[in-house]
Scaffold this motif. Sequence first.
Motif, short mmCIF file in Angstrom:
data_model
loop_
_atom_site.label_atom_id
_atom_site.label_comp_id
_atom_site.label_asym_id
_atom_site.label_seq_id
_atom_site.Cartn_x
_atom_site.Cartn_y
_atom_site.Cartn_z
N UNK A 187 -22.86 6.81 2.33
CA UNK A 187 -21.61 7.55 1.24
C UNK A 187 -20.84 7.60 2.36
N UNK A 188 -19.58 6.94 1.94
CA UNK A 188 -18.54 7.57 3.24
C UNK A 188 -17.84 8.46 2.79
N UNK A 189 -17.32 8.94 1.23
CA UNK A 189 -17.09 9.46 0.48
C UNK A 189 -16.96 9.88 -0.72
N UNK A 190 -17.03 11.35 -1.07
CA UNK A 190 -16.86 11.55 -2.62
C UNK A 190 -15.24 11.92 -3.05
N UNK A 191 -14.52 11.11 -4.13
CA UNK A 191 -13.54 11.18 -4.34
C UNK A 191 -13.15 10.93 -5.42
N UNK A 192 -11.98 11.41 -6.26
CA UNK A 192 -11.21 10.18 -7.45
C UNK A 192 -11.96 10.67 -8.96
N UNK A 193 -12.32 9.86 -9.96
CA UNK A 193 -12.31 10.07 -11.29
C UNK A 193 -13.96 8.94 -10.92
N UNK A 194 -15.02 9.02 -12.06
CA UNK A 194 -15.63 8.26 -12.32
C UNK A 194 -15.35 6.23 -11.94
N UNK A 195 -14.75 6.04 -12.15
CA UNK A 195 -13.79 4.78 -11.66
C UNK A 195 -12.59 4.59 -10.96
N UNK A 196 -13.58 3.50 -10.13
CA UNK A 196 -11.92 3.68 -9.33
C UNK A 196 -12.39 1.65 -8.26
N UNK A 197 -11.46 2.00 -7.01
CA UNK A 197 -11.90 0.08 -6.13
C UNK A 197 -11.28 1.09 -5.10
N UNK A 198 -12.46 0.55 -3.94
CA UNK A 198 -11.60 1.08 -2.68
C UNK A 198 -11.76 -0.22 -1.45
N UNK A 199 -11.10 -0.35 -0.70
CA UNK A 199 -11.26 -1.89 -0.18
C UNK A 199 -10.43 -2.18 0.90
N UNK A 200 -11.06 -3.23 1.99
CA UNK A 200 -10.61 -3.61 3.10
C UNK A 200 -9.88 -4.58 3.10
N UNK A 201 -9.67 -5.85 3.82
CA UNK A 201 -9.07 -6.67 4.42
C UNK A 201 -10.07 -7.88 5.12
N UNK A 202 -10.64 -8.77 4.11
CA UNK A 202 -12.13 -9.42 5.11
C UNK A 202 -11.04 -10.36 6.08
N UNK A 203 -9.83 -10.67 6.32
CA UNK A 203 -9.24 -11.48 7.25
C UNK A 203 -8.22 -10.70 8.33
N UNK A 204 -8.30 -9.10 7.51
CA UNK A 204 -7.14 -9.09 8.48
C UNK A 204 -8.44 -8.38 10.45
N UNK A 205 -6.72 -8.72 11.57
CA UNK A 205 -7.71 -8.46 12.57
C UNK A 205 -8.79 -7.14 12.79
#
Length: 435
Positions: A187-205
């Motif tokens: 578990x990284x964090x607890x925030x927001x509503x029940x539904x959502x999205x979070x991400x990083x860029x797989x092609x980033x340096x």
Amino acid sequence: MTIGPKEGWQVYSSAQDADGRCICTVVAPEQNLCSRDAKSRQLRQLLEKVQNMSQSIEVLNLRTQRDFQYVMKMENQMKGLRTKFRQIEEDRKTIMARNFKELKDRMDELQPLIPVLEQYKTDAKLISQFKEEIRNLSAVLTGIQEELGAYDYEQLYQRVLSLDSRLRNCMSKLTCGKLMKITGPVTIKTSGTRFGAWMTDPLASPRNNRVWYMDTYTNSKVVREYKSIADFISGLESRTYYLPFKWAGTNHVVYNGSLYYNKEQSNIIVKYSFETGRVLAQRALEYAGFHNVYPYTWGGFSDIDLMADELGLWAVYATNQNAGNIVISQLEPQTLEVLQTWNTEYSKRNAGESFIICGTLYITNSHLTGAKVYYSYNTKTSTYEYIDIPFHNQYFHISMLDYNARERALYAWNNGHQVIFNVTLFHVIKTEDDS
């Protein structure tokens, strides 16, 4: 028959009743006239008894009145006590009901801790294993140190560089792998509503670890950016973007510096550049169902799922032409043109979530507790298979599950918790003899 009055007695009146009987009014003589008379004595005694009885009756009457008042007072007190007892009983029931509800609420609050405790047990076992491995490693290092005692620092440093180069060369030969196991989540964090999205860029340096955060599944344009996972955890937001169009669902992806998402109430895919703050491309996904026509099992306008892996950018959706079953399309990242399409036989509405690794689409059978990876479709061979790879749905409701090729991990939104799953892949190592 005439009866004359005796001495000292006087008859004041006489009469006859309806039956002919004589009714007389008589006055008794004075005491001095009858003091020696036996009947007078009896009468006097009788009068004394009557007087005594009258006094006794008077006393009894007073006592009776006093007792009656006492009884009335006690009756009122009894009625008051009965009311109080009834109130106490009602209060007791109310208090018991309230206490029971509080206890039930507390139990409901503690219910999510059960899988957490189970995870702690697993973590405790892993820690014990790590401790044992560290002890073994310490012994090995001690032996190596004794063996390499003759080498100086520069020689050891060069050997480390050589080993690092060989390791990187070996890693470069790792080809795409097949999913074997899912572990976690963390578990990284607890925030927001029940539904959502979070991400990083797989092609980033490697130095670019920006996180993007999109709360809820509809009626929003706000994307929040964080410079790192640490900033994301602490809530240190670096920038806010306001998209030109609202999004639908939670199945967005950041790929090579741009956000790809499904425009609300349409089957249009939008490419938005974070660098310029402009829409670089948008294209309708032909025949794709939208606006809860073919969502995942949890709904939320999750008809079109955009994802990326080691091979590029993908769209997963369903069409009437494929009877509502899942369709996989590989997209050209610049123009959003469909490069190739595969039709599966797995119903989109029966899928909990899906993600793609090395060109193979993996589908879960539910978004709730007990979910597992149940089906896979390999776009290289155009074949499918039913599989059984469980994973721990810690917070009971998954509304986003995406693979990040750089991190070799699954990012998930689990009932208002942002979590990461680690994946184990079966790799094939290319040798120099392989073509």
